[in-house]
Design a protein around this motif. Sequence first.
Motif, PDB file in Angstrom:
ATOM      1  N   LYS A 306       0.838  -1.208   0.000  1.00  0.00           N
ATOM      2  CA  LYS A 306       0.000   0.000   0.000  1.00  0.00           C
ATOM      3  C   LYS A 306       0.870   1.254   0.000  1.00  0.00           C
ATOM      4  O   LYS A 306       0.612   2.213  -0.748  1.00  0.00           O
ATOM      5  CB  LYS A 306      -0.910   0.021   1.219  1.00  0.00           C
ATOM      6  N   GLU A 307       1.897   1.270   0.824  1.00  0.00           N
ATOM      7  CA  GLU A 307       2.762   2.435   0.933  1.00  0.00           C
ATOM      8  C   GLU A 307       3.477   2.734  -0.382  1.00  0.00           C
ATOM      9  O   GLU A 307       3.704   3.899  -0.736  1.00  0.00           O
ATOM     10  CB  GLU A 307       3.782   2.210   2.046  1.00  0.00           C
ATOM     11  N   SER A 308       3.826   1.697  -1.106  1.00  0.00           N
ATOM     12  CA  SER A 308       4.627   1.865  -2.331  1.00  0.00           C
ATOM     13  C   SER A 308       3.833   1.582  -3.603  1.00  0.00           C
ATOM     14  O   SER A 308       4.428   1.355  -4.662  1.00  0.00           O
ATOM     15  CB  SER A 308       5.846   0.937  -2.271  1.00  0.00           C
ATOM     16  N   ALA A 309       2.497   1.598  -3.518  1.00  0.00           N
ATOM     17  CA  ALA A 309       1.667   1.230  -4.666  1.00  0.00           C
ATOM     18  C   ALA A 309       1.995   2.055  -5.904  1.00  0.00           C
ATOM     19  O   ALA A 309       2.131   1.520  -7.015  1.00  0.00           O
ATOM     20  CB  ALA A 309       0.189   1.373  -4.315  1.00  0.00           C
ATOM     21  N   GLY A 310       2.142   3.375  -5.739  1.00  0.00           N
ATOM     22  CA  GLY A 310       2.457   4.234  -6.878  1.00  0.00           C
ATOM     23  C   GLY A 310       3.818   3.950  -7.461  1.00  0.00           C
ATOM     24  O   GLY A 310       3.996   3.917  -8.694  1.00  0.00           O
ATOM     25  N   VAL A 311       4.803   3.714  -6.601  1.00  0.00           N
ATOM     26  CA  VAL A 311       6.162   3.411  -7.061  1.00  0.00           C
ATOM     27  C   VAL A 311       6.189   2.088  -7.807  1.00  0.00           C
ATOM     28  O   VAL A 311       6.838   1.948  -8.849  1.00  0.00           O
ATOM     29  CB  VAL A 311       7.135   3.367  -5.864  1.00  0.00           C
ATOM     30  N   ILE A 312       5.477   1.096  -7.271  1.00  0.00           N
ATOM     31  CA  ILE A 312       5.423  -0.221  -7.913  1.00  0.00           C
ATOM     32  C   ILE A 312       4.832  -0.107  -9.313  1.00  0.00           C
ATOM     33  O   ILE A 312       5.363  -0.658 -10.284  1.00  0.00           O
ATOM     34  CB  ILE A 312       4.591  -1.199  -7.062  1.00  0.00           C
ATOM     35  N   LEU A 313       3.736   0.630  -9.429  1.00  0.00           N
ATOM     36  CA  LEU A 313       3.073   0.784 -10.725  1.00  0.00           C
ATOM     37  C   LEU A 313       3.987   1.494 -11.713  1.00  0.00           C
ATOM     38  O   LEU A 313       4.093   1.094 -12.883  1.00  0.00           O
ATOM     39  CB  LEU A 313       1.771   1.561 -10.554  1.00  0.00           C
ATOM     40  N   GLU A 314       4.664   2.553 -11.272  1.00  0.00           N
ATOM     41  CA  GLU A 314       5.572   3.291 -12.148  1.00  0.00           C
ATOM     42  C   GLU A 314       6.749   2.420 -12.576  1.00  0.00           C
ATOM     43  O   GLU A 314       7.174   2.445 -13.730  1.00  0.00           O
ATOM     44  CB  GLU A 314       6.080   4.539 -11.415  1.00  0.00           C
ATOM     45  N   TRP A 315       7.268   1.619 -11.655  1.00  0.00           N
ATOM     46  CA  TRP A 315       8.401   0.758 -11.966  1.00  0.00           C
ATOM     47  C   TRP A 315       8.008  -0.301 -12.983  1.00  0.00           C
ATOM     48  O   TRP A 315       8.736  -0.542 -13.962  1.00  0.00           O
ATOM     49  CB  TRP A 315       8.913   0.081 -10.690  1.00  0.00           C
ATOM     50  N   VAL A 316       6.845  -0.903 -12.782  1.00  0.00           N
ATOM     51  CA  VAL A 316       6.364  -1.934 -13.712  1.00  0.00           C
ATOM     52  C   VAL A 316       6.132  -1.346 -15.097  1.00  0.00           C
ATOM     53  O   VAL A 316       6.417  -1.969 -16.120  1.00  0.00           O
ATOM     54  CB  VAL A 316       5.059  -2.574 -13.173  1.00  0.00           C
ATOM     55  N   SER A 317       5.631  -0.115 -15.139  1.00  0.00           N
ATOM     56  CA  SER A 317       5.246   0.495 -16.410  1.00  0.00           C
ATOM     57  C   SER A 317       6.414   1.116 -17.174  1.00  0.00           C
ATOM     58  O   SER A 317       6.420   1.123 -18.408  1.00  0.00           O
ATOM     59  CB  SER A 317       4.180   1.569 -16.163  1.00  0.00           C
ATOM     60  N   GLU A 318       7.425   1.642 -16.453  1.00  0.00           N
ATOM     61  CA  GLU A 318       8.461   2.424 -17.116  1.00  0.00           C
ATOM     62  C   GLU A 318       9.878   1.843 -16.979  1.00  0.00           C
ATOM     63  O   GLU A 318      10.658   1.889 -17.921  1.00  0.00           O
ATOM     64  CB  GLU A 318       8.464   3.853 -16.552  1.00  0.00           C
ATOM     65  N   ARG A 319      10.210   1.305 -15.820  1.00  0.00           N
ATOM     66  CA  ARG A 319      11.602   0.941 -15.557  1.00  0.00           C
ATOM     67  C   ARG A 319      11.902  -0.541 -15.761  1.00  0.00           C
ATOM     68  O   ARG A 319      13.013  -0.902 -16.165  1.00  0.00           O
ATOM     69  CB  ARG A 319      11.967   1.348 -14.129  1.00  0.00           C
ATOM     70  N   ALA A 320      10.935  -1.406 -15.481  1.00  0.00           N
ATOM     71  CA  ALA A 320      11.164  -2.843 -15.642  1.00  0.00           C
ATOM     72  C   ALA A 320      11.157  -3.207 -17.126  1.00  0.00           C
ATOM     73  O   ALA A 320      10.630  -2.457 -17.952  1.00  0.00           O
ATOM     74  CB  ALA A 320      10.073  -3.622 -14.913  1.00  0.00           C
ATOM     75  N   PRO A 321      11.762  -4.342 -17.501  1.00  0.00           N
ATOM     76  CA  PRO A 321      11.684  -4.794 -18.896  1.00  0.00           C
ATOM     77  C   PRO A 321      10.230  -4.869 -19.333  1.00  0.00           C
ATOM     78  O   PRO A 321       9.378  -5.398 -18.616  1.00  0.00           O
ATOM     79  CB  PRO A 321      12.327  -6.194 -18.842  1.00  0.00           C
ATOM     80  N   GLN A 322       9.936  -4.299 -20.499  1.00  0.00           N
ATOM     81  CA  GLN A 322       8.552  -4.244 -20.990  1.00  0.00           C
ATOM     82  C   GLN A 322       8.241  -5.477 -21.832  1.00  0.00           C
ATOM     83  O   GLN A 322       8.934  -5.769 -22.814  1.00  0.00           O
ATOM     84  CB  GLN A 322       8.330  -2.971 -21.797  1.00  0.00           C
ATOM     85  N   ILE A 323       7.212  -6.198 -21.434  1.00  0.00           N
ATOM     86  CA  ILE A 323       6.824  -7.399 -22.155  1.00  0.00           C
ATOM     87  C   ILE A 323       5.318  -7.373 -22.389  1.00  0.00           C
ATOM     88  O   ILE A 323       4.609  -6.514 -21.862  1.00  0.00           O
ATOM     89  CB  ILE A 323       7.196  -8.673 -21.362  1.00  0.00           C
TER      90      ILE A 323
END
Length: 326
Positions: A306-323
């Motif tokens: 919950k605390e990092s929900a926004g960071v997790i979403l941004e990381w998945v969408s922009e920083r992690a390998p996109q598949i």
Amino acid sequence: MVIAGGQKDTRTMAAVSQEPAAGEDAGTYPLLWSKSLEKLRKNKKGKDGSDKLLRFDDAAYIAWKVIAWKRCLTTCKSFSSLKSNEAEALGFLSKGWIENALALPDSARVKRVEKQAIGEGLGFLSMTFRLSVSYEGDEVATDLPSRLILKVPGVYEQGFEAIAKETDCYRREEGFYRTVLPILGQHRCKMRVPKLYSSEVVQGGVRILMEDLGPLGYAVNQIDGLSFNQVKPFVVMAADLHAIFWDGRVEVPQCVAKATDSRTFIKRFNTSFVEKYDEFLATGGLEAFNVGIDKREILEIAAKIKESAGVILEWVSERAPQILIH
């Protein structure tokens, strides 16, 4: 059913399951019960071969599956209504339409078309049909497809229609076949994807005519699942598909929605978890389901999410390998 000591007698559950509500499919409802119970019994036999009582969480899981299915059966439109809607949705379908969709030469014509509905509303957003086609003419090529799959906007169930609209799934599926599929071909992806013959945007969605891969596959009982050897080739193909976009050398096309897009379930799950967090806490981290993890550990993990929900979403969408995911 009677609950005693946090358990339910499977024989009582089986007896209740044989009485579907009036108007339901007389076979589907009890079949789902019996298959689920049969599998659980197989895994929970005592040493003497007798049935052991189900734990409460086992019983709750079965009940949840059956109730969800029951709701689908009772909210789906009537069979006669479905057939009427199918006839209306296929009003465009003709020999000439198929000839144009397949780009047949003047020397070949469609002689006959037969259609068969696939799925009939359960588990499909689109109305899906298998077309059996025969040809005639002076020079009919031997490689013309004798079977095709046609997908048109679905009208089976109101909940499905709402999901289709909110997620823009029809246009996104067409974008996959028109934009992503050629990329997979260029990189010789091992993922076997049906050939696209025609797609067109229409009111309510998209019409897609594609190759029928039915002869290459087989039906699977979702309750029993797949063995390791059955799953392995699909995992290998999926990995090959992901590898094309993994390191960023090939950009994911714009038609693919990113995780931050409100049309995606990733975004929806992320937002929903934050909004429902207080309810999650009130249940003790869904403690009643006894998932086998200490309650304190579950709540600690949930608090971090919950605390990092926004960071997790941004990381998945922009920083992690996109598949690509479905």
